[in-house]
Design a protein around this motif. Structure first.
Motif, PDB file in Angstrom:
ATOM      1  N   TRP A  84      11.412   1.602 -20.760  1.00  0.00           N
ATOM      2  CA  TRP A  84       9.540   1.898 -20.475  1.00  0.00           C
ATOM      3  C   TRP A  84       8.991   0.801 -21.135  1.00  0.00           C
ATOM      4  O   TRP A  84       7.619   0.247 -20.786  1.00  0.00           O
ATOM      5  N   GLU A  85       9.667   0.193 -22.734  1.00  0.00           N
ATOM      6  CA  GLU A  85       9.299  -0.723 -23.219  1.00  0.00           C
ATOM      7  C   GLU A  85       9.010  -2.038 -22.575  1.00  0.00           C
ATOM      8  O   GLU A  85       8.006  -2.949 -22.926  1.00  0.00           O
ATOM      9  N   LYS A  86       9.987  -2.427 -21.472  1.00  0.00           N
ATOM     10  CA  LYS A  86      10.160  -3.215 -20.566  1.00  0.00           C
ATOM     11  C   LYS A  86       9.142  -3.895 -20.082  1.00  0.00           C
ATOM     12  O   LYS A  86       8.269  -4.622 -19.907  1.00  0.00           O
ATOM     13  N   PHE A  87       8.693  -2.003 -19.193  1.00  0.00           N
ATOM     14  CA  PHE A  87       7.362  -1.938 -18.068  1.00  0.00           C
ATOM     15  C   PHE A  87       6.341  -2.204 -19.401  1.00  0.00           C
ATOM     16  O   PHE A  87       5.646  -3.413 -18.655  1.00  0.00           O
ATOM     17  N   ALA A  88       6.306  -2.192 -20.609  1.00  0.00           N
ATOM     18  CA  ALA A  88       5.742  -1.518 -20.999  1.00  0.00           C
ATOM     19  C   ALA A  88       4.956  -3.376 -21.669  1.00  0.00           C
ATOM     20  O   ALA A  88       3.803  -3.670 -22.003  1.00  0.00           O
ATOM     21  N   GLU A  89       5.963  -4.103 -21.750  1.00  0.00           N
ATOM     22  CA  GLU A  89       5.412  -5.330 -22.084  1.00  0.00           C
ATOM     23  C   GLU A  89       5.071  -6.479 -20.580  1.00  0.00           C
ATOM     24  O   GLU A  89       4.432  -7.260 -21.535  1.00  0.00           O
ATOM     25  N   SER A  90       5.874  -5.644 -19.734  1.00  0.00           N
ATOM     26  CA  SER A  90       4.961  -6.729 -18.626  1.00  0.00           C
ATOM     27  C   SER A  90       3.713  -6.765 -18.117  1.00  0.00           C
ATOM     28  O   SER A  90       3.161  -7.144 -17.756  1.00  0.00           O
ATOM     29  N   TYR A  91       3.515  -4.648 -18.562  1.00  0.00           N
ATOM     30  CA  TYR A  91       2.248  -4.352 -17.658  1.00  0.00           C
ATOM     31  C   TYR A  91       1.392  -3.414 -18.648  1.00  0.00           C
ATOM     32  O   TYR A  91       1.412  -2.913 -18.429  1.00  0.00           O
ATOM     33  N   PRO A  92       1.119  -4.342 -19.959  1.00  0.00           N
ATOM     34  CA  PRO A  92       0.722  -3.147 -20.519  1.00  0.00           C
ATOM     35  C   PRO A  92      -0.796  -2.364 -20.153  1.00  0.00           C
ATOM     36  O   PRO A  92      -1.413  -3.123 -19.029  1.00  0.00           O
ATOM     37  N   GLY A  93      -0.898  -1.496 -20.523  1.00  0.00           N
ATOM     38  CA  GLY A  93      -2.302  -0.611 -20.117  1.00  0.00           C
ATOM     39  C   GLY A  93      -1.826  -0.278 -18.436  1.00  0.00           C
ATOM     40  O   GLY A  93      -2.765   0.639 -18.487  1.00  0.00           O
ATOM     41  N   ASP A 151       0.654  -1.254   0.357  1.00  0.00           N
ATOM     42  CA  ASP A 151      -0.188   0.264   0.382  1.00  0.00           C
ATOM     43  C   ASP A 151       1.090   1.460   0.188  1.00  0.00           C
ATOM     44  O   ASP A 151       2.100   1.081   0.785  1.00  0.00           O
ATOM     45  N   SER A 152       0.237   2.281  -1.188  1.00  0.00           N
ATOM     46  CA  SER A 152       1.243   3.271  -0.629  1.00  0.00           C
ATOM     47  C   SER A 152       0.334   4.821  -1.115  1.00  0.00           C
ATOM     48  O   SER A 152      -0.675   4.225  -0.707  1.00  0.00           O
ATOM     49  N   SER A 153       1.072   5.824  -0.612  1.00  0.00           N
ATOM     50  CA  SER A 153      -0.112   7.212  -1.070  1.00  0.00           C
ATOM     51  C   SER A 153      -0.052   6.769  -2.863  1.00  0.00           C
ATOM     52  O   SER A 153      -1.998   8.014  -2.908  1.00  0.00           O
ATOM     53  N   LEU A 154      -0.432   6.266  -3.294  1.00  0.00           N
ATOM     54  CA  LEU A 154      -0.861   5.807  -4.860  1.00  0.00           C
ATOM     55  C   LEU A 154      -1.396   4.684  -5.026  1.00  0.00           C
ATOM     56  O   LEU A 154      -2.199   4.406  -6.043  1.00  0.00           O
ATOM     57  N   GLY A 155      -2.264   4.385  -3.697  1.00  0.00           N
ATOM     58  CA  GLY A 155      -2.685   3.298  -3.391  1.00  0.00           C
ATOM     59  C   GLY A 155      -2.158   1.675  -3.493  1.00  0.00           C
ATOM     60  O   GLY A 155      -0.614   1.973  -3.235  1.00  0.00           O
ATOM     61  N   ARG A 156      -2.749   0.989  -3.799  1.00  0.00           N
ATOM     62  CA  ARG A 156      -2.153  -0.416  -4.647  1.00  0.00           C
ATOM     63  C   ARG A 156      -1.179  -0.040  -5.398  1.00  0.00           C
ATOM     64  O   ARG A 156      -1.078  -0.137  -6.818  1.00  0.00           O
ATOM     65  N   VAL A 157       0.406  -0.589  -4.502  1.00  0.00           N
ATOM     66  CA  VAL A 157       1.412  -0.679  -5.686  1.00  0.00           C
ATOM     67  C   VAL A 157       2.532  -2.366  -5.968  1.00  0.00           C
ATOM     68  O   VAL A 157       2.044  -3.162  -5.042  1.00  0.00           O
ATOM     69  N   THR A 158       2.377  -2.061  -7.069  1.00  0.00           N
ATOM     70  CA  THR A 158       3.508  -3.365  -7.290  1.00  0.00           C
ATOM     71  C   THR A 158       5.474  -2.755  -7.336  1.00  0.00           C
ATOM     72  O   THR A 158       5.525  -1.916  -8.770  1.00  0.00           O
ATOM     73  N   TRP A 159       6.895  -2.952  -7.014  1.00  0.00           N
ATOM     74  CA  TRP A 159       7.734  -2.507  -7.426  1.00  0.00           C
ATOM     75  C   TRP A 159       7.549  -3.600  -7.236  1.00  0.00           C
ATOM     76  O   TRP A 159       8.084  -5.119  -7.615  1.00  0.00           O
ATOM     77  N   VAL A 160       8.451  -3.440  -8.841  1.00  0.00           N
ATOM     78  CA  VAL A 160       9.602  -3.953  -9.850  1.00  0.00           C
ATOM     79  C   VAL A 160      10.856  -2.894  -9.580  1.00  0.00           C
ATOM     80  O   VAL A 160      10.946  -1.973 -10.205  1.00  0.00           O
ATOM     81  N   LYS A 161      11.845  -4.176 -10.562  1.00  0.00           N
ATOM     82  CA  LYS A 161      13.003  -3.510 -10.771  1.00  0.00           C
ATOM     83  C   LYS A 161      13.390  -3.827 -12.255  1.00  0.00           C
ATOM     84  O   LYS A 161      13.001  -4.867 -12.492  1.00  0.00           O
ATOM     85  N   ILE A 162      13.955  -3.282 -12.898  1.00  0.00           N
ATOM     86  CA  ILE A 162      14.702  -3.311 -14.283  1.00  0.00           C
ATOM     87  C   ILE A 162      15.652  -2.863 -14.069  1.00  0.00           C
ATOM     88  O   ILE A 162      16.349  -2.095 -13.821  1.00  0.00           O
ATOM     89  N   HIS A 163      16.754  -4.251 -14.861  1.00  0.00           N
ATOM     90  CA  HIS A 163      18.291  -3.660 -15.154  1.00  0.00           C
ATOM     91  C   HIS A 163      18.781  -4.401 -16.348  1.00  0.00           C
ATOM     92  O   HIS A 163      18.240  -5.802 -16.484  1.00  0.00           O
ATOM     93  N   ALA A 164      19.460  -3.924 -17.126  1.00  0.00           N
ATOM     94  CA  ALA A 164      20.273  -4.807 -18.194  1.00  0.00           C
ATOM     95  C   ALA A 164      21.559  -6.096 -18.025  1.00  0.00           C
ATOM     96  O   ALA A 164      22.127  -6.030 -16.327  1.00  0.00           O
ATOM     97  N   PRO A 165      22.122  -7.118 -18.091  1.00  0.00           N
ATOM     98  CA  PRO A 165      22.954  -7.585 -17.403  1.00  0.00           C
ATOM     99  C   PRO A 165      24.267  -7.260 -17.461  1.00  0.00           C
ATOM    100  O   PRO A 165      24.312  -6.318 -18.713  1.00  0.00           O
ATOM    101  N   GLY A 166      25.026  -6.939 -16.559  1.00  0.00           N
ATOM    102  CA  GLY A 166      25.788  -6.434 -16.309  1.00  0.00           C
ATOM    103  C   GLY A 166      25.648  -4.727 -15.924  1.00  0.00           C
ATOM    104  O   GLY A 166      26.505  -3.789 -15.453  1.00  0.00           O
ATOM    105  N   TYR A 167      24.549  -4.423 -15.432  1.00  0.00           N
ATOM    106  CA  TYR A 167      23.741  -3.982 -15.354  1.00  0.00           C
ATOM    107  C   TYR A 167      24.471  -2.257 -16.362  1.00  0.00           C
ATOM    108  O   TYR A 167      24.838  -1.145 -15.413  1.00  0.00           O
ATOM    109  N   ARG A 168      23.909  -1.878 -17.160  1.00  0.00           N
ATOM    110  CA  ARG A 168      25.210  -0.994 -18.234  1.00  0.00           C
ATOM    111  C   ARG A 168      23.455   0.054 -18.438  1.00  0.00           C
ATOM    112  O   ARG A 168      22.776  -0.527 -17.280  1.00  0.00           O
TER     113      ARG A 168
END
Length: 86
Positions: free
Chosen positions: A38-47, A13-30
């Motif tokens: 954004w594209e990785k997020f949109a692919e996983s959580y469309p709309g 729960d947050s001040s924005l309502g219910r949220v899911t915390w996700v981490k996105i990174h590239a191999p090697g952390y580039r």
């Protein structure tokens, strides 16, 4: 986009309502472009809306190109950049 990794950490729960915390990174952390993240997020959580957090200096965790997003269950009020007041 294809090489980015997305890991779902937890839902809370947050001040924005219910949220899911996700981490996105590239191999090697580039560093990634905004568009790649954004594209990785949109692919996983469309709309869905997500918010990226920028904490104050005393809470900053730095050292790797890791992108923390909070995916909202509902569209957050007041954050739509295309229309005022929505």
């Amino acid at each position: 986009m294809g090489d980015l990794l997305l890991r779902q950490i937890e839902t809370r729960d947050s001040s924005l309502g219910r949220v899911t915390w996700v981490k996105i990174h590239a191999p090697g952390y580039r560093p990634c472009t905004w568009r790649e993240v954004w594209e990785k997020f949109a692919e996983s959580y469309p709309g869905k809306w997500a918010v990226q957090a920028f904490p104050p200096a005393d809470q900053l965790v730095d050292g790797k190109a890791m992108y923390h997003l909070f995916v909202c269950d509902e569209a957050p009020k007041g954050l739509n950049i295309r229309t005022e007041g929505t």
